[in-house]
Design an enzyme around this catalytic site. Structure first.
Site: not given
Ligand code: NAD
Length: 501
Positions: A183, A156, A233, A180, A288, A386
């Site tokens: 959401e 997000f 994450s 994808k 991140c 985090e």
């Molecule tokens: P998230 O892991 O909750 O979601 C990421 C994506 O995975 C979304 O599209 C979501 O719909 C999908 N998703 C969520 N739960 C899922 C599941 N159980 N199974 C499969 N797919 C699922 O992350 P977020 O809250 O959207 O974003 C924040 C996180 O992203 C933080 O941990 C941040 O550090 C990380 N991030 C990392 C980087 C990097 O470059 N390493 C960059 C940006 C964000």
């Protein structure tokens, strides 16, 4: 910001085969975090809809793969121009759904656009190697070919930049793509799909679907998907990596972070504090590459904490589209609750509260103030997790050696920074630190598009980073061709293992 009396929910469609589709069996609310209200609803794709998107991408693949890279690059150039023309509008969408300030959103869109600029040079990047006479009258060359239909799953916090890390590179390399996005922030991806079509991209080459775990699983298990790029994450990144590996798909899965800034006593502390304030509280800490842990070495500690307190206290919190605001809301009410929980935890664990941001400074919306903890120890939950919010933890150590050991013990390894006037200390830090991206007097060392972005350890599962040359490697497979053209002087092929001599 005034709250609209009655909001009519606009529908965010999926984008399949060059068309927006808004009819679906399920919709989920999309919030404007500065209002704390749902302002849109997004189509949630079921398995048949995901299948339709993947099939559209598979059908578009042969013609796009065979389109000369130069022509693909020309489509990229037109897309680049359209992104630049629409940068403000894309930033507005980011602020509306994510909450970050408009200038910050503009910056993030710019960093994404730079990946498209890089992708415009794809004909050069796809060139292979050639060696004449590797054996008598035998030559060898390599070609880089697209991997097929690729999927991207994005978080997000960067609704434009992170998708742009992926799909322009994949598509420039001759692949087709199904994205994808999160959401929580679905609109910008669909807008980019419209612009890409306007740039001349054939239908089916780029598709956008929406949803949560169910949509992701349908992509991960689809037999026609060859490669998956994920950013999000750590627990989900690990799941994506393992599921793709089990299903024979190429995968790069970037995870969460706990980024440390080490501040040495010889650093310009005013400069360091200014840099750290932006890095810790910018985008409400939802980056991140945000700095969430400051490691103050020796005598740097007390004066640095005083400066951080002073500067963090004066940060102006409010809606991201309001003039002069420096920090917007958290993305959802649920996330704000999670961050508040960590602030309470920090107090219980005995960290020293320098600033407590748990009382929302703005009435409506998902706001929090800035929190600063001092004397945090590595055992505390607020250090081990985090938090992804406007919470900065200061840890105290005596030496650079101790600071390096502390950073290296942390399982996350996305970014880190050192503040010092000493070249020797900086060089030692650069050499010994086990982290993917390092800043020297640079708090958020996000590599520019012609380098590659990625962390180590629990911040990346997979071998290749995103964009830059590593992005080209991820989205292509190398083929090595050995050839000879027999004529009367050519030695006869032998019976044993050929040495080509
Ligand atoms: P998230 O892991 O909750 O979601 C990421 C994506 O995975 C979304 O599209 C979501 O719909 C999908 N998703 C969520 N739960 C899922 C599941 N159980 N199974 C499969 N797919 C699922 O992350 P977020 O809250 O959207 O974003 C924040 C996180 O992203 C933080 O941990 C941040 O550090 C990380 N991030 C990392 C980087 C990097 O470059 N390493 C960059 C940006 C964000």
């Amino acid at each position: 910001m005034n709250k609209p009396a009655e909001l009519k929910l606009e529908t965010v469609p999926v984008w399949i085969n060059g068309k927006a589709i808004a009819s679906a069996s399920r919709y989920v609310d999309v919030f404007n975090p500065a209002l704390g209200q749902a302002t849109k609803r997004v189509v949630f794709s079921d398995a048949p809809m995901i299948d339709e998107a993947v099939k559209a991408a598979a059908a578009a693949l042969p013609a796009w793969r065979d389109t000369p890279p130069l022509r693909r690059a020309r489509v990229m150039q037109r897309f680049l121009q359209l992104l630049q023309d629409n940068q403000k509008d894309l930033a507005r969408i980011v602020t509306e759904e994510h909450g970050k300030t408009l200038p910050d959103a503009m910056g993030s869109v710019q960093r994404g656009i730079e990946v498209v600029e890089f992708a415009c040079g794809i004909p050069h990047l796809l060139k292979g190697e050639y060696a004449e006479n590797v054996g008598t009258q035998v030559d060898t060359h390599t070609v880089r070919q697209p991997v097929g239909v690729c999927a991207g799953i994005t978080p997000f916090n960067f609704p434009v930049m992170v998708p742009l890390w992926m799909f322009p590179m994949a598509i420039a390399c001759g692949n087709t793509f199904v994205l994808k996005p999160s959401e929580k922030v679905p609109s910008a991806s669909v807008r980019m799909a419209e612009l890409f079509r306007e740039a001349g991209l054939p239908d089916g080459v780029f598709n956008v679907v929406h949803g949560d775990k169910a949509a992701v699983d349908a992509l991960l298990l689809h037999e026609k998907i060859s490669a998956v790029s994920f950013v999000g994450s750590t627990p989900i990144a690990k799941y994506i990596y393992e599921t793709c590996a089990r299903n024979g798909k190429r995968v790069q899965a970037l995870g969460g972070a706990k980024n440390h800034a080490v501040v040495l006593p010889d650093a310009d502390l005013e400069f360091a504090a200014d840099a750290l304030i932006g890095a810790a509280y910018g985008s409400a800490g939802e980056r991140c590459m945000a700095i969430s842990a400051v490691v103050a070495v020796g005598a740097a500690g007390d004066p640095l904490v005083r400066l951080l307190e002073q500067k963090a206290k004066s940060i102006k919190v409010g809606p991201g589209d309001a003039q002069g605001v420096e920090m917007g809301p958290l993305v959802t009410g649920e996330h704000r609750q999670k961050v508040s929980g960590f602030i309470q935890k920090g107090k219980q664990e005995g960290a020293k509260v320098v600033l407590d941001g748990s009382t929302p400074p703005v009435k409506d919306g998902f706001f929090l103030g800035t929190t600063l903890f001092d004397h945090v120890t590595p055992e505390m939950e607020i250090y081990r997790n985090e938090i992804f919010g406007p919470v900065l933890a200061v840890l105290r150590v005596k030496t650079l050696e101790e600071a390096i050991a502390l950073v290296n013990r942390n399982p996350y390894a996305n970014g880190t920074a050192i503040f010092t006037e000493s070249g020797g200390a900086a060089r030692r830090f650069e050499n010994e630190i086990q982290v993917g991206m390092v800043g020297i007097n640079v708090p958020i060392p996000v590599p520019v598009a012609f380098f590659s972005f990625g962390g180590w350890k629990s911040s990346l599962f997979g071998d290749l980073h995103v964009h830059g040359v590593e992005g080209v490697k991820f989205y292509t497979r190398t083929k090595v061709v050995t050839s000879r053209w027999p004529h009367q002087d050519t030695p006869a092929p032998g019976f044993n293992m050929p040495t080509l001599g």
